[in-house]
Scaffold this active site. Structure first.
Site, PDB file in Angstrom:
ATOM      1  N   ASP A  88      26.938  10.805  16.085  1.00 20.26           N
ATOM      2  CA  ASP A  88      27.156   9.959  14.909  1.00 20.26           C
ATOM      3  C   ASP A  88      27.994   8.727  15.268  1.00 20.26           C
ATOM      4  O   ASP A  88      28.952   8.836  16.047  1.00 20.26           O
ATOM      5  CB  ASP A  88      27.899  10.804  13.860  1.00 20.26           C
ATOM      6  CG  ASP A  88      27.964  10.125  12.503  1.00 20.26           C
ATOM      7  OD1 ASP A  88      26.901   9.820  11.950  1.00 20.26           O
ATOM      8  OD2 ASP A  88      29.083   9.912  11.999  1.00 20.26           O
TER       9      ASP A  88
ATOM     10  N   GLU B 190      23.373   7.587  17.769  1.00 13.02           N
ATOM     11  CA  GLU B 190      23.197   6.756  16.582  1.00 13.02           C
ATOM     12  C   GLU B 190      24.151   5.593  16.756  1.00 13.02           C
ATOM     13  O   GLU B 190      25.360   5.731  16.578  1.00 13.02           O
ATOM     14  CB  GLU B 190      23.537   7.525  15.304  1.00 13.02           C
ATOM     15  CG  GLU B 190      23.182   6.725  14.072  1.00 13.02           C
ATOM     16  CD  GLU B 190      24.296   6.549  13.043  1.00 13.02           C
ATOM     17  OE1 GLU B 190      23.986   6.106  11.932  1.00 13.02           O
ATOM     18  OE2 GLU B 190      25.475   6.827  13.338  1.00 13.02           O
TER      19      GLU B 190
HETATM   20  C1  NOJ Z   1      26.077   7.889  10.055  1.00 14.84           C
HETATM   21  C2  NOJ Z   1      25.487   9.032   9.289  1.00 14.84           C
HETATM   22  O1  NOJ Z   1      24.121   9.106   9.552  1.00 14.84           O
HETATM   23  C3  NOJ Z   1      25.803   8.775   7.838  1.00 14.84           C
HETATM   24  O2  NOJ Z   1      25.096   9.623   6.991  1.00 14.84           O
HETATM   25  C4  NOJ Z   1      27.290   8.894   7.659  1.00 14.84           C
HETATM   26  O3  NOJ Z   1      27.636   8.535   6.345  1.00 14.84           O
HETATM   27  C5  NOJ Z   1      28.045   7.984   8.620  1.00 14.84           C
HETATM   28  N1  NOJ Z   1      27.500   7.960   9.939  1.00 14.84           N
HETATM   29  C6  NOJ Z   1      29.478   8.402   8.723  1.00 14.84           C
HETATM   30  O4  NOJ Z   1      29.580   9.610   9.413  1.00 14.84           O
END
Ligand code: NOJ
Length: 550
Positions: free
Chosen positions: A210, A267
């Site tokens: 993440d 991500e």
């Molecule tokens: C990316 C995640 O995919 C999202 O859903 C989340 O709100 C943020 N990062 C914070 O963790």
């Protein structure tokens, strides 16, 4: 592709399970492990190589589980560790690998370390695991800097001591309940490494990382100044800083110590493909989402340029590209593509909601976009429900919205709930068969009946059959492995890409008609799969893609 293959991630199809909304096994209206286990055969029949499960850890769900209170346990709402282990074994028995989601930028405010930090007070070692700072202004009444939360409002929250005295502030790049951790602290590093090993030891095949580009902050936490340090070019105070790469090198060493080696997908919304590829150097993460493909306009040139850039930059570091059209943070692609072509560039519902939409056209383009994605070299991620052609739910009553974006934007942005609505499995059942009873945690629209898995199953022209057919061909066709992509001459406004296997086998072309008029098929081409019906004259209509053998 067996679960023992080492390089499976170079050419896999991974299905994203947003566990809260996938399938409810116990009837409480929220998806869970029992529900997921009961639907594994749906995924096996679909033909995916792996699943990625969004955070399933204990969490107050202030941000849908991205606020983790304990990284080495399961949220009782979803099940327990024994069920998680059973799921991993059952998935592996079907040759489906399991990726989890690790959230290293922040904890939940219910994490034991954060509670200790609050209790221990300013200047304590407990506070050093987070980013606590004194406020600016005469009495510390102003936030320490001008950073903003990704969900809206300031990225700082002021702590109030038990006697009511306001004291220090802590950083939260996301929700108030998601304090950022301090990656300069050795205990933070060690603790995340232990979490990786904990799940790897239980057979987990990898992690989606993440916000992989924001963990490291510039010392001193300077203000962001427009035009000076607000770009992701290495100089931004918290986005894409060079320091993150060391973290990923140590994670890679941990993953590589397992047999088969464990994998990561970043991500990282880093717009410059060259900078994104730095995460994929041989000793760092194996894969990272190429979000520029997701945000490309539905225009031939935009699509081709973004595909080319991702492949070129990743190839330089020996990494495959990772394609995705939808996930739990973006407006579902049929609804983005239901707008004018440029609307594809707006990734969230709030970017596109005001634009006129044609849902039939959106679905038609979405089917074509999926065939394009699945024809590309590299890995593709599917988001649950896209195989049913689900649209974004754009009209959830505002009193049911759960995404923190709604509150933090002062009720101006609806946020991401529209793509998180519980899946419809059976058209005729209450809650469209999401669970044995109970009301799904987000309301489902009537249109979901048309998309329910049982309805899609019965219709050979359905989106479900298209996905299944595409995945079956992708698995079997020799040219659809890791080999090269070559663009072919094709009429204006169309894309034609040929694939060749590593051993030189060709014979595969994907033609996508992104123009507004039908185009003829190349001579000697045999249609293996089409995203929609051809015209009476055998041409490929606008907004349609075909897979050709020749
Ligand atoms: C990316 C995640 O995919 C999202 O859903 C989340 O709100 C943020 N990062 C914070 O963790």
């Amino acid at each position: 592709m067996s679960v023992h293959e080492q390089d499976w991630w170079r050419n896999a199809v991974v299905y994203q399970v947003y566990i809260r909304s996938f399938a409810d096994g116990n009837g409480d209206g929220t998806g869970d492990l029992a529900g997921l286990r009961s639907r594994l055969d749906h995924l096996a029949r679909l033909g995916v190589d792996a699943i990625w499960i969004n955070p399933w850890y204990p969490s107050p769900l202030a941000d849908g589980g991205y606020d983790v209170a304990d990284y080495r346990a399961i949220n009782p709402m979803f099940g327990d560790t024994a069920q998680a282990e059973a799921l991993i074994a059952e998935a592996h028995a079907r040759d489906i690998r399991v990726l989890l989601d690790i959230v290293p930028n922040h904890h939940s405010d219910e994490h034991v370390w954060f509670r200790q930090a609050l209790a221990a007070g300013p200047g304590s070692p407990e506070r050093e695991r987070y980013l606590f700072r004194d406020g600016r202004g005469e009495n510390g009444e102003l936030p320490p800097n001008n950073w903003e939360s990704m969900f809206g409002g300031p990225a700082w929250e002021r702590v109030v001591a038990p006697d009511g005295t306001p004291e220090q502030w802590y950083l939260h790049l996301f929700d108030i309940r998601q304090p950022d951790v301090n990656w300069e602290h050795p205990e933070v590093r060690a603790d995340f490494e232990e979490t990786l090993r904990f799940w790897f030891d239980r057979g987990v095949d990898g992690f989606r990382v993440d916000v992989a580009n924001s963990m490291v902050k510039e010392p001193g936490l300077p203000d962001i100044v427009e035009g000076v340090n607000d770009a992701q070019d290495g100089g931004h105070p918290y986005l894409d800083r060079d320091g993150v790469h060391d973290i990923f090198r140590s994670w890679r060493r941990i993953g590589d110590a397992y047999d088969p080696p464990r994998v990561f997908v970043a991500e990282a919304w880093v717009p410059d493909p060259q900078r994104l590829a730095r995460y994929l150097r041989p000793d760092e993460l194996q894969t990272a989402f190429s979000f520029n493909f997701l945000t490309a306009a539905w225009l031939a040139e935009d699509l081709r340029d973004n595909i080319d850039d991702a492949i070129a930059e990743n190839t330089r570091v020996g990494a495959p590209a990772t394609w995705v059209l939808s996930n739990h943070d973006v407006c579902r692609h049929p609804s983005r593509l239901a707008r004018k072509p440029e609307a594809g560039r707006g990734w969230n519902l709030d970017d596109v909601i005001a634009l006129p939409a044609d849902p039939e056209l959106g679905l038609c383009r979405a089917r074509a976009a999926t065939l394009l994605m699945l024809a590309l070299p590299g890995t593709a991620y599917l988001y649950q429900g896209e195989e049913l052609g689900l649209p974004e739910v754009e009209d959830i009553p505002t009193d049911r919205l759960d995404d923190p974006t709604w509150e933090l934007s002062g009720h101006t942005l609806r946020g991401r709930d529209g793509c998180r609505v519980p899946l419809p499995w059976a058209a005729g059942e209450p809650g469209f068969g999401f669970g044995p009873s109970g009301t799904p945690w987000l309301p489902q629209p009537e249109v979901f009946a048309r998309h329910a898995a049982d309805v899609q199953e019965a219709d050979p022209e359905s989106v479900l059959h298209l996905y299944r057919d595409a995945l079956a061909i992708r698995r079997a066709h020799p040219a659809l492995g890791g080999g090269a992509l070559t663009w072919q001459e094709s009429p204006e406004g169309t894309l034609a890409l040929a694939r060749t296997s590593d051993s030189g086998d060709g014979g595969f072309t994907c033609l996508v008609n992104v123009s507004s008029a039908p185009v003829s098929l190349p001579e000697d081409a045999e249609v293996m799969l089409s995203s929609g019906p051809l015209t009476a004259r055998g041409e490929v209509p606008a907004d349609t893609a075909v897979w050709l053998r020749h």
